[in-house]
Design a protein around this motif. Sequence first.
Motif, PDB file in Angstrom:
ATOM      1  N   PRO A 192       4.778  -2.623   7.092  1.00 27.57           N
ATOM      2  CA  PRO A 192       3.830  -2.776   8.198  1.00 27.57           C
ATOM      3  C   PRO A 192       2.959  -4.022   8.004  1.00 27.57           C
ATOM      4  CG  PRO A 192       3.871  -0.505   7.439  1.00 27.57           C
ATOM      5  CD  PRO A 192       4.662  -1.301   6.440  1.00 27.57           C
ATOM      6  N   SER A 193       2.975  -4.900   9.014  1.00 22.56           N
ATOM      7  CA  SER A 193       2.177  -6.118   8.897  1.00 22.56           C
ATOM      8  C   SER A 193       0.867  -5.992   9.649  1.00 22.56           C
ATOM      9  CB  SER A 193       2.956  -7.309   9.452  1.00 22.56           C
ATOM     10  OG  SER A 193       3.277  -7.075  10.801  1.00 22.56           O
ATOM     11  N   ARG A 194       0.824  -5.059  10.604  1.00 19.55           N
ATOM     12  CA  ARG A 194      -0.378  -4.964  11.437  1.00 19.55           C
ATOM     13  C   ARG A 194      -0.611  -3.501  11.818  1.00 19.55           C
ATOM     14  NH1 ARG A 194       1.015  -8.703  15.473  1.00 19.55           N
ATOM     15  NH2 ARG A 194       1.413  -7.108  17.010  1.00 19.55           N
ATOM     16  N   VAL A 195      -1.870  -3.093  11.770  1.00 15.43           N
ATOM     17  CA  VAL A 195      -2.213  -1.724  12.179  1.00 15.43           C
ATOM     18  C   VAL A 195      -3.462  -1.773  13.052  1.00 15.43           C
ATOM     19  CG1 VAL A 195      -3.079   0.517  11.371  1.00 15.43           C
ATOM     20  CG2 VAL A 195      -1.168  -0.558  10.194  1.00 15.43           C
ATOM     21  N   HIS A 196      -3.416  -0.989  14.115  1.00 13.70           N
ATOM     22  CA  HIS A 196      -4.601  -0.836  14.961  1.00 13.70           C
ATOM     23  C   HIS A 196      -5.072   0.611  14.846  1.00 13.70           C
ATOM     24  CE1 HIS A 196      -5.616   0.528  19.288  1.00 13.70           C
ATOM     25  NE2 HIS A 196      -6.735   0.258  18.666  1.00 13.70           N
ATOM     26  N   ILE A 208      -6.255   7.126  16.678  1.00 16.38           N
ATOM     27  CA  ILE A 208      -5.125   6.256  17.010  1.00 16.38           C
ATOM     28  C   ILE A 208      -4.760   5.444  15.780  1.00 16.38           C
ATOM     29  CG2 ILE A 208      -4.338   4.280  18.409  1.00 16.38           C
ATOM     30  CD1 ILE A 208      -6.233   5.175  20.626  1.00 16.38           C
ATOM     31  N   CYS A 209      -3.467   5.380  15.477  1.00 15.11           N
ATOM     32  CA  CYS A 209      -2.973   4.520  14.401  1.00 15.11           C
ATOM     33  C   CYS A 209      -1.661   3.930  14.909  1.00 15.11           C
ATOM     34  CB  CYS A 209      -2.759   5.354  13.132  1.00 15.11           C
ATOM     35  SG  CYS A 209      -2.053   4.393  11.775  1.00 15.11           S
ATOM     36  N   GLU A 210      -1.707   2.680  15.289  1.00 19.01           N
ATOM     37  CA  GLU A 210      -0.499   2.017  15.796  1.00 19.01           C
ATOM     38  C   GLU A 210      -0.003   1.042  14.739  1.00 19.01           C
ATOM     39  OE1 GLU A 210      -1.639   2.071  20.564  1.00 19.01           O
ATOM     40  OE2 GLU A 210      -2.035   0.274  19.360  1.00 19.01           O
ATOM     41  N   VAL A 211       1.255   1.178  14.409  1.00 19.28           N
ATOM     42  CA  VAL A 211       1.811   0.402  13.295  1.00 19.28           C
ATOM     43  C   VAL A 211       2.818  -0.619  13.840  1.00 19.28           C
ATOM     44  CG1 VAL A 211       3.089   0.565  11.124  1.00 19.28           C
ATOM     45  CG2 VAL A 211       1.578   2.435  11.831  1.00 19.28           C
ATOM     46  N   PHE A 212       2.680  -1.855  13.406  1.00 22.00           N
ATOM     47  CA  PHE A 212       3.603  -2.919  13.822  1.00 22.00           C
ATOM     48  C   PHE A 212       4.359  -3.428  12.601  1.00 22.00           C
ATOM     49  CE2 PHE A 212       4.801  -7.282  14.694  1.00 22.00           C
ATOM     50  CZ  PHE A 212       5.382  -7.174  15.941  1.00 22.00           C
ATOM     51  N   PRO A 213       5.638  -3.655  12.627  1.00 22.98           N
ATOM     52  CA  PRO A 213       6.524  -3.470  13.777  1.00 22.98           C
ATOM     53  C   PRO A 213       7.031  -2.052  13.956  1.00 22.98           C
ATOM     54  CG  PRO A 213       7.735  -4.498  11.993  1.00 22.98           C
ATOM     55  CD  PRO A 213       6.337  -4.318  11.495  1.00 22.98           C
ATOM     56  N   GLY A 214       6.733  -1.130  13.051  1.00 26.01           N
ATOM     57  CA  GLY A 214       7.163   0.249  13.251  1.00 26.01           C
ATOM     58  C   GLY A 214       8.650   0.432  13.054  1.00 26.01           C
ATOM     59  N   ALA A 215       9.187  -0.134  11.979  1.00 24.31           N
ATOM     60  CA  ALA A 215      10.613   0.033  11.675  1.00 24.31           C
ATOM     61  C   ALA A 215      10.719   0.622  10.274  1.00 24.31           C
ATOM     62  CB  ALA A 215      11.319  -1.314  11.731  1.00 24.31           C
ATOM     63  N   GLU A 257      -4.639  -6.718   9.368  1.00 28.45           N
ATOM     64  CA  GLU A 257      -3.474  -7.600   9.311  1.00 28.45           C
ATOM     65  C   GLU A 257      -3.129  -7.924   7.864  1.00 28.45           C
ATOM     66  OE1 GLU A 257      -2.730 -10.264  12.973  1.00 28.45           O
ATOM     67  OE2 GLU A 257      -4.884 -10.373  12.554  1.00 28.45           O
ATOM     68  N   GLY A 258      -1.889  -7.618   7.503  1.00 30.14           N
ATOM     69  CA  GLY A 258      -1.398  -7.929   6.167  1.00 30.14           C
ATOM     70  C   GLY A 258      -0.182  -8.825   6.285  1.00 30.14           C
ATOM     71  N   SER A 259       0.853  -8.472   5.563  1.00 26.12           N
ATOM     72  CA  SER A 259       2.048  -9.300   5.642  1.00 26.12           C
ATOM     73  C   SER A 259       3.269  -8.380   5.659  1.00 26.12           C
ATOM     74  CB  SER A 259       2.072 -10.212   4.414  1.00 26.12           C
ATOM     75  OG  SER A 259       3.224 -10.998   4.451  1.00 26.12           O
ATOM     76  N   GLY A 260       4.186  -8.668   6.561  1.00 28.20           N
ATOM     77  CA  GLY A 260       5.373  -7.822   6.695  1.00 28.20           C
ATOM     78  C   GLY A 260       6.492  -8.306   5.793  1.00 28.20           C
ATOM     79  N   GLY A 261       7.674  -7.773   6.029  1.00 30.66           N
ATOM     80  CA  GLY A 261       8.818  -8.227   5.244  1.00 30.66           C
ATOM     81  C   GLY A 261       9.803  -7.107   5.001  1.00 30.66           C
ATOM     82  N   HIS A 262      10.795  -7.393   4.211  1.00 20.93           N
ATOM     83  CA  HIS A 262      11.898  -6.470   3.972  1.00 20.93           C
ATOM     84  C   HIS A 262      11.480  -5.344   3.019  1.00 20.93           C
ATOM     85  CE1 HIS A 262      15.843  -4.968   2.996  1.00 20.93           C
ATOM     86  NE2 HIS A 262      16.343  -5.726   3.986  1.00 20.93           N
ATOM     87  N   ALA A 263      11.749  -4.112   3.442  1.00 17.76           N
ATOM     88  CA  ALA A 263      11.327  -2.946   2.655  1.00 17.76           C
ATOM     89  C   ALA A 263      12.050  -2.856   1.320  1.00 17.76           C
ATOM     90  CB  ALA A 263      11.553  -1.672   3.465  1.00 17.76           C
ATOM     91  N   GLY A 264      13.171  -3.535   1.224  1.00 21.33           N
ATOM     92  CA  GLY A 264      13.893  -3.540  -0.049  1.00 21.33           C
ATOM     93  C   GLY A 264      13.543  -4.758  -0.883  1.00 21.33           C
ATOM     94  N   GLY A 265      13.384  -5.874  -0.200  1.00 30.57           N
ATOM     95  CA  GLY A 265      13.279  -7.137  -0.925  1.00 30.57           C
ATOM     96  C   GLY A 265      11.914  -7.465  -1.491  1.00 30.57           C
ATOM     97  N   VAL A 266      10.861  -7.073  -0.802  1.00 29.79           N
ATOM     98  CA  VAL A 266       9.530  -7.503  -1.256  1.00 29.79           C
ATOM     99  C   VAL A 266       9.056  -6.578  -2.380  1.00 29.79           C
ATOM    100  CG1 VAL A 266       7.144  -7.996  -0.593  1.00 29.79           C
ATOM    101  CG2 VAL A 266       9.003  -8.384   1.049  1.00 29.79           C
ATOM    102  N   LEU A 267       8.771  -7.121  -3.530  1.00 29.74           N
ATOM    103  CA  LEU A 267       8.378  -6.299  -4.682  1.00 29.74           C
ATOM    104  C   LEU A 267       6.958  -5.771  -4.503  1.00 29.74           C
ATOM    105  CD1 LEU A 267       9.888  -8.515  -7.514  1.00 29.74           C
ATOM    106  CD2 LEU A 267      10.860  -6.455  -6.442  1.00 29.74           C
ATOM    107  N   MET A 268       6.699  -4.647  -5.126  1.00 31.32           N
ATOM    108  CA  MET A 268       5.417  -3.974  -4.893  1.00 31.32           C
ATOM    109  C   MET A 268       4.209  -4.858  -5.243  1.00 31.32           C
ATOM    110  SD  MET A 268       6.461  -1.319  -3.409  1.00 31.32           S
ATOM    111  CE  MET A 268       5.014  -0.300  -3.121  1.00 31.32           C
ATOM    112  N   PRO A 269       4.237  -5.604  -6.330  1.00 31.29           N
ATOM    113  CA  PRO A 269       3.034  -6.403  -6.631  1.00 31.29           C
ATOM    114  C   PRO A 269       2.764  -7.483  -5.582  1.00 31.29           C
ATOM    115  CG  PRO A 269       4.470  -6.239  -8.566  1.00 31.29           C
ATOM    116  CD  PRO A 269       5.244  -5.701  -7.403  1.00 31.29           C
TER     117      PRO A 269
END
Length: 412
Positions: A281-285, A269-276, A223-235
């Motif tokens: 990705p905020s969560r992976v199983h 198995i690698c399930e990625v949430f939310p998968g958009a 479990e990490g943290s999700g967010g906007h692929a454009g908005g969240v800066l890499m660091p």
Amino acid sequence: MTPTIDRDRLLSEIEALGSISEAEPPVVTRIVFSASDLKARAWMKARCEEAGLTVREDAVGNTFARWDGSEPGAPAVGTGSHIDAIPNAGKYDGVVGALGGLEAIRALRESGFRPRHSIELLIFTSEEPTRFGIGCLGSRLLSGTLPGDAAGKLKDDGGATLEEVRKGAGFNGDLEQVKLQSGHYKAFIELHIEQGPLLERQQIPLGIVTKIAAPASLRVLIEGSGGHAGGVLMPDRRDALCAAAELILAIENAARTTGAIDTVATVGICEVFPGAVNSIPSRVHLSVDIRDTDLQRRDKVMQTMEATCQSISAKRQVSIHAELLNADAPADCAPAIVEALSHSCRKHDQKFIPMVSRAYHDSLFMARIAPVAMLFIPCRNGYSHRPDEYASPEDIARGTLVLAETLATLSE
Ligand code: GLV
Ligand code: MN
Ligand code: MN
């Protein structure tokens, strides 16, 4: 007495069973207690009854088809395998041992042979871990490796328990009663495709298994943290999939570098949430499968994985939780049965080699309550767990003949 294997009958039955599937042929998908599994069970039972065997089912659906010997109270000689199949599988895994076992028994009956020890075909429930996350459910219960109450609480992805699902499928009774009396079997032999390339590469038609490797599996939640692929800066990112990628490669590396070819590890198995596409990705199983013929070496890979989880978690600021589903010991096959199989091969002028089974089988657990051995036949390119799995008619018939001979020897 030499039994005659009816190859056409056996092959047409393998085709017929292969057509009972949740997927379009040639793909076989037969998940435990699904409609196709129940249909396959009914079909299999009908074949056993047609052959004159007495069929009984236990509370988890393990199916026993018995040919009583002249001393019905004496320990039986068992053979069999499973008929469930993982998603996108072929038609030979398990089925060759289930239908080959039936054909071996029929061939002995038709040859006029009369056993002293009863001969019993055993079709195990859920050798595959697909539905309840743990493989060899039937044989774990038969051997007392998994207590009935713990088994009953296992859940499928939809949240249904094994207890509910097996009762819905018509298997009632007490799961605690599934355990077999030790001494039920004098010997147990499982015929199976190799699921690896060694017999084919060496052009040897038969392998006699002397040892079954130790499997372990884990479910990992990152479990990490999700967010906007454009908005969240890499660091600022705490990307669960990037952490998973590091972990997957570290597990591969741990298995590659033990110095032994017998260590294998797979993340299947690698399930990625939310998968958009535009969401971090905020969560992976992940599912992790680690095996080795050597228990200590396997456990060392598991320890390396655990240490890596901690370091990735600290470095990437993600939480990683690894749940152990099973970590089983390897099993040694019984020298007397290995010798009986070798004797049958020699009697029929068939070349064979001793082998290790890197796949697990119900025999791994049956070895805890009975002397066991396994007989392998080649499969094309070593393919298994895929739709183009294939074993030749000659190899299937040969394995079945050697099985029949050996069942006869052990039941005399
Ligand atoms: C059994 O299907 C295994 O995964 O070895
Ligand atoms: Mn399998
Ligand atoms: Mn199998």
